[in-house]
Design a protein around this motif. Structure first.
Motif, PDB file in Angstrom:
ATOM      1  N   PRO A  11       0.809  -1.226   0.000  1.00  0.00           N
ATOM      2  CA  PRO A  11       0.000   0.000   0.000  1.00  0.00           C
ATOM      3  C   PRO A  11       0.839   1.271   0.000  1.00  0.00           C
ATOM      4  O   PRO A  11       0.442   2.274  -0.588  1.00  0.00           O
ATOM      5  CB  PRO A  11      -0.825  -0.116   1.285  1.00  0.00           C
ATOM      6  CG  PRO A  11      -0.824  -1.557   1.622  1.00  0.00           C
ATOM      7  CD  PRO A  11       0.490  -2.089   1.130  1.00  0.00           C
ATOM      8  N   SER A  46      -4.055   0.867  -6.161  1.00  0.00           N
ATOM      9  CA  SER A  46      -5.064   1.331  -5.211  1.00  0.00           C
ATOM     10  C   SER A  46      -4.384   1.858  -3.965  1.00  0.00           C
ATOM     11  O   SER A  46      -3.368   1.321  -3.529  1.00  0.00           O
ATOM     12  CB  SER A  46      -6.015   0.200  -4.814  1.00  0.00           C
ATOM     13  OG  SER A  46      -6.957   0.672  -3.876  1.00  0.00           O
ATOM     14  N   GLY A  48      -6.365   2.235  -1.312  1.00  0.00           N
ATOM     15  CA  GLY A  48      -7.271   1.739  -0.276  1.00  0.00           C
ATOM     16  C   GLY A  48      -8.413   2.684   0.029  1.00  0.00           C
ATOM     17  O   GLY A  48      -9.215   2.421   0.915  1.00  0.00           O
ATOM     18  N   GLN A  50     -11.969   4.799  -0.526  1.00  0.00           N
ATOM     19  CA  GLN A  50     -13.295   4.472  -1.031  1.00  0.00           C
ATOM     20  C   GLN A  50     -14.002   5.734  -1.491  1.00  0.00           C
ATOM     21  O   GLN A  50     -13.788   6.807  -0.932  1.00  0.00           O
ATOM     22  CB  GLN A  50     -14.134   3.804   0.069  1.00  0.00           C
ATOM     23  CG  GLN A  50     -13.508   2.520   0.613  1.00  0.00           C
ATOM     24  CD  GLN A  50     -14.315   1.936   1.751  1.00  0.00           C
ATOM     25  OE1 GLN A  50     -15.539   1.964   1.731  1.00  0.00           O
ATOM     26  NE2 GLN A  50     -13.618   1.402   2.747  1.00  0.00           N
ATOM     27  N   TYR A  86      -7.567  -5.057   0.692  1.00  0.00           N
ATOM     28  CA  TYR A  86      -8.214  -3.985   1.454  1.00  0.00           C
ATOM     29  C   TYR A  86      -9.549  -4.404   2.052  1.00  0.00           C
ATOM     30  O   TYR A  86     -10.192  -3.627   2.753  1.00  0.00           O
ATOM     31  CB  TYR A  86      -8.394  -2.748   0.570  1.00  0.00           C
ATOM     32  CG  TYR A  86      -7.089  -2.051   0.250  1.00  0.00           C
ATOM     33  CD1 TYR A  86      -6.383  -1.379   1.247  1.00  0.00           C
ATOM     34  CD2 TYR A  86      -6.560  -2.062  -1.037  1.00  0.00           C
ATOM     35  CE1 TYR A  86      -5.195  -0.740   0.978  1.00  0.00           C
ATOM     36  CE2 TYR A  86      -5.367  -1.425  -1.329  1.00  0.00           C
ATOM     37  CZ  TYR A  86      -4.690  -0.762  -0.315  1.00  0.00           C
ATOM     38  OH  TYR A  86      -3.511  -0.134  -0.594  1.00  0.00           O
ATOM     39  N   LEU A 149     -14.132   0.627  -3.097  1.00  0.00           N
ATOM     40  CA  LEU A 149     -12.685   0.774  -3.229  1.00  0.00           C
ATOM     41  C   LEU A 149     -12.321   1.382  -4.586  1.00  0.00           C
ATOM     42  O   LEU A 149     -12.876   0.974  -5.613  1.00  0.00           O
ATOM     43  CB  LEU A 149     -12.024  -0.599  -3.073  1.00  0.00           C
ATOM     44  CG  LEU A 149     -10.500  -0.649  -3.177  1.00  0.00           C
ATOM     45  CD1 LEU A 149      -9.856   0.125  -2.017  1.00  0.00           C
ATOM     46  CD2 LEU A 149     -10.028  -2.103  -3.168  1.00  0.00           C
TER      47      LEU A 149
END
Ligand code: 289
Ligand code: CA
Length: 154
Positions: A11, A46, A48, A50, A86, A149
């Motif tokens: 991440p 990503s 993580g 949203q 995630y 996500l």
């Protein structure tokens, strides 16, 4: 040499990859995701976070990419890996916002690959124009106003 699984899914590195401003995102991503080396391969990233579909789409296009839109089983698995990492279902870039019942890629082209869950897409309540991925990799058409996500592809 094709490996779109974007390993390792760190991440912190993902954060760097699409937090770099207006640099060459693809080159930056490739620097960190050494498994994806062949020209033409997609890079999935990503942080993580949203967001609703519209905000998720903006996050990706502002970063020079687009929402993840898997076009084969290997790419679908790469997206699924983030979903599992995630523990949040992602929105895909695929949608039928333009023509109800005609799911397309962000560029408007028809799908060449799909992985719908059983009995999907069902346009439940008549309000499902976006697509989420379940943690088994299967797709469900879903209301675009949920928080899902953000996974971008470059
Ligand atoms: O609001 C309905 C959705 O949350 C989902 O509910 C059920 O899982 C199925 O009917 C899905 O197709 C639907 O998207
Ligand atoms: Ca549905």
């Amino acid at each position: 040499s094709h490996d779109a699984t974007a390993q390792p899914c760190n991440p912190d590195l993902a954060e760097m990859v699409y937090g770099v401003g207006k640099m060459d995102y693809r080159q930056t991503a490739l620097t960190f995701y050494k498994e994806a080396t062949a020209a033409g391969d997609k890079i999935f990233v990503s942080k993580g976070e949203q967001a609703t579909y519209n905000d998720a789409k903006l996050a990706c296009t502002n970063a020079g990419g687009q929402l993840a839109s898997p076009q084969n089983a290997e790419e679908n698995k790469a997206v699924l890996d983030f979903c599992k990492m995630y523990k949040v279902f992602p929105y895909l870039g695929i949608n039928d916002l333009l023509i109800e019942g005609s799911f397309r890629y962000p560029n408007g082209e028809m799908l060449s690959y799909s992985n719908w869950s059983d009995k999907e897409p069902n346009n439940d309540q008549g309000v499902e124009d976006c697509v989420e991925m379940y943690d088994n990799g299967k797709w469900n058409d879903k209301n675009c106003n949920e928080k899902r996500l953000i996974i971008c592809e470059f």
